[in-house]
Scaffold this motif. Structure first.
Motif, PDB file in Angstrom:
ATOM      1  N   ASP A 178      41.930  42.074  39.720  1.00 55.95           N
ATOM      2  CA  ASP A 178      43.168  42.640  39.129  1.00 55.95           C
ATOM      3  C   ASP A 178      44.491  41.639  39.138  1.00 55.95           C
ATOM      4  O   ASP A 178      45.078  41.195  38.378  1.00 55.95           O
ATOM      5  N   MET A 179      44.235  40.770  40.491  1.00 54.80           N
ATOM      6  CA  MET A 179      45.430  39.605  40.987  1.00 54.80           C
ATOM      7  C   MET A 179      45.230  38.470  39.670  1.00 54.80           C
ATOM      8  O   MET A 179      46.049  37.852  39.120  1.00 54.80           O
ATOM      9  N   THR A 181      43.937  38.564  36.644  1.00 51.24           N
ATOM     10  CA  THR A 181      44.251  39.113  35.353  1.00 51.24           C
ATOM     11  C   THR A 181      45.925  39.177  35.299  1.00 51.24           C
ATOM     12  O   THR A 181      46.605  39.021  34.337  1.00 51.24           O
ATOM     13  N   ALA A 182      46.550  39.798  36.395  1.00 45.98           N
ATOM     14  CA  ALA A 182      47.866  39.722  36.398  1.00 45.98           C
ATOM     15  C   ALA A 182      48.495  38.262  36.541  1.00 45.98           C
ATOM     16  O   ALA A 182      49.415  37.816  35.577  1.00 45.98           O
ATOM     17  N   MET A 183      47.819  37.203  37.229  1.00 46.55           N
ATOM     18  CA  MET A 183      48.434  35.954  36.930  1.00 46.55           C
ATOM     19  C   MET A 183      48.365  35.328  35.628  1.00 46.55           C
ATOM     20  O   MET A 183      48.946  34.755  35.208  1.00 46.55           O
TER      21      MET A 183
END
Lengths: 257, 71
Positions: A178-179, A181-183
């Motif tokens: 998730d991190m 993808t978010a970055m």
């Protein structure tokens, strides 16, 4: 140094965690090991299904065979049986003979239609956010002796540690994904900000103000707007480059002859 | 638009580890506040630009979508 059977099992289960890519794959392998172990105790072929329930997630089911998964799912449509009861009471629950027991008539009828005449539900101790149980099945009634039930409970105690670890690893992997993808999502905004700065000869904070104003006016997500700006300027979608440990070595680390 | 902060507060209260991930999604959507500022903002202790409410709403959307697909 001599290794006890319990330590050997723990190492085997740890290897399964390392060797599988998802909790679901791990549960399938775990069910295979459980079936083989309890088949030895019971002296006959036993199949095993395993159900894991996580907070705010649907149940994950694994089995030593497709038939085991099918048998494990019977409780979902025919109502509770030994497995759900074991989960609720946190104790092993034996259904010794589906023909003579009177506790779960509908469930027992379905089991017999599948050619199964005995089942044993054994809970695994996890934590407040998850619960799991092993469900053993055999075609012959009365194969789970007191010793076999004890062995199954002993197995479940060790397996519980492995399931906890597998869930923890999967959760951390999920958060890391998730991190990442978010970055990646932030890249478009930063690039668009740079483009606006260059076009308007303004500061970063002024460029952000221009972007947020445009996002509000158009009622469009800032990220989508940013992506449009980048595509318009460069002809391609923004990309984020992560330098992974598995990627090619850094030029400075390579040696030349 | 409905204020997404009460829902975000509830999320963080039930699962404290979600604060970091929600903040990362907030940053991914253009948020500028640091983690401590973001935490204070969720709990009404810090005032940010009104546009941050929109960013938080998008972050909540992204967070919810990502959580559905745990391995």
């Amino acid at each position: 140094m001599a290794i006890s059977p319990e330590q050997e099992l723990l190492v085997q289960l740890q290897d399964l965690i390392i060797g599988t890519d998802s909790v679901s794959d791990f549960l399938t392998s775990l069910a295979g090991v459980a079936a083989a172990t309890i088949s030895r105790s019971a002296g006959t072929d036993v199949e095993c299904g395993v159900t894991l329930k996580r907070h705010r997630a649907s149940a994950t089911v694994g089995g030593s065979s497709d038939r085991a998964v099918e048998l494990d799912r019977i409780e979902q449509y025919a109502g509770p049986g030994p497995c759900m009861t074991a989960l609720r009471t946190q104790t092993s629950v034996l259904l010794g003979d589906t023909r003579s027991d009177s506790r779960w008539p509908e469930y027992q009828k379905q089991l017999m239609e599948h050619g199964c005449f005995t089942t044993l539900g054994v809970p695994m101790e996890l934590n407040q956010e998850a619960s799991a149980a092993l469900n053993f099945f055999a075609s012959q009634a009365g194969v789970f002796s007191e010793a076999a039930v004890r062995d199954a409970a002993g197995f479940a105690e060790i397996a519980g540690h492995a399931v906890r670890l597998a869930v923890k690893v999967a959760t951390i992997q999920g958060v890391a994904q998730d991190m990442e993808t978010a970055m990646k999502s932030r890249t478009a905004i930063d690039l668009a900000c740079g483009i606006v700065m260059a076009q308007n000869r303004c500061t970063q904070s002024e460029a952000m103000k221009i972007l947020t104003k445009a996002s509000s006016t158009r009622n469009q997500k800032l990220r989508d707007l940013a992506e449009e700006i980048v595509v318009k300027a460069s002809g391609e979608k923004p990309q984020t480059h992560f330098d992974r440990a598995t990627s090619k070595p850094h030029p400075a680390q390579t040696t030349t002859n | 638009m409905q204020d997404p902060r009460p829902q975000a507060q509830l999320l963080v209260r039930n699962d404290h580890s979600s604060l970091c991930l929600l903040w990362v999604w907030y940053r991914a959507n253009g948020g500028e506040a640091r983690l401590e500022e973001f935490d204070a903002y969720l709990h009404g202790l810090l005032v940010l630009d009104p546009f941050d409410l929109k960013i938080l709403a998008w972050a909540m959307e992204d967070y919810g979508r990502a959580r559905v697909s745990l391995p």
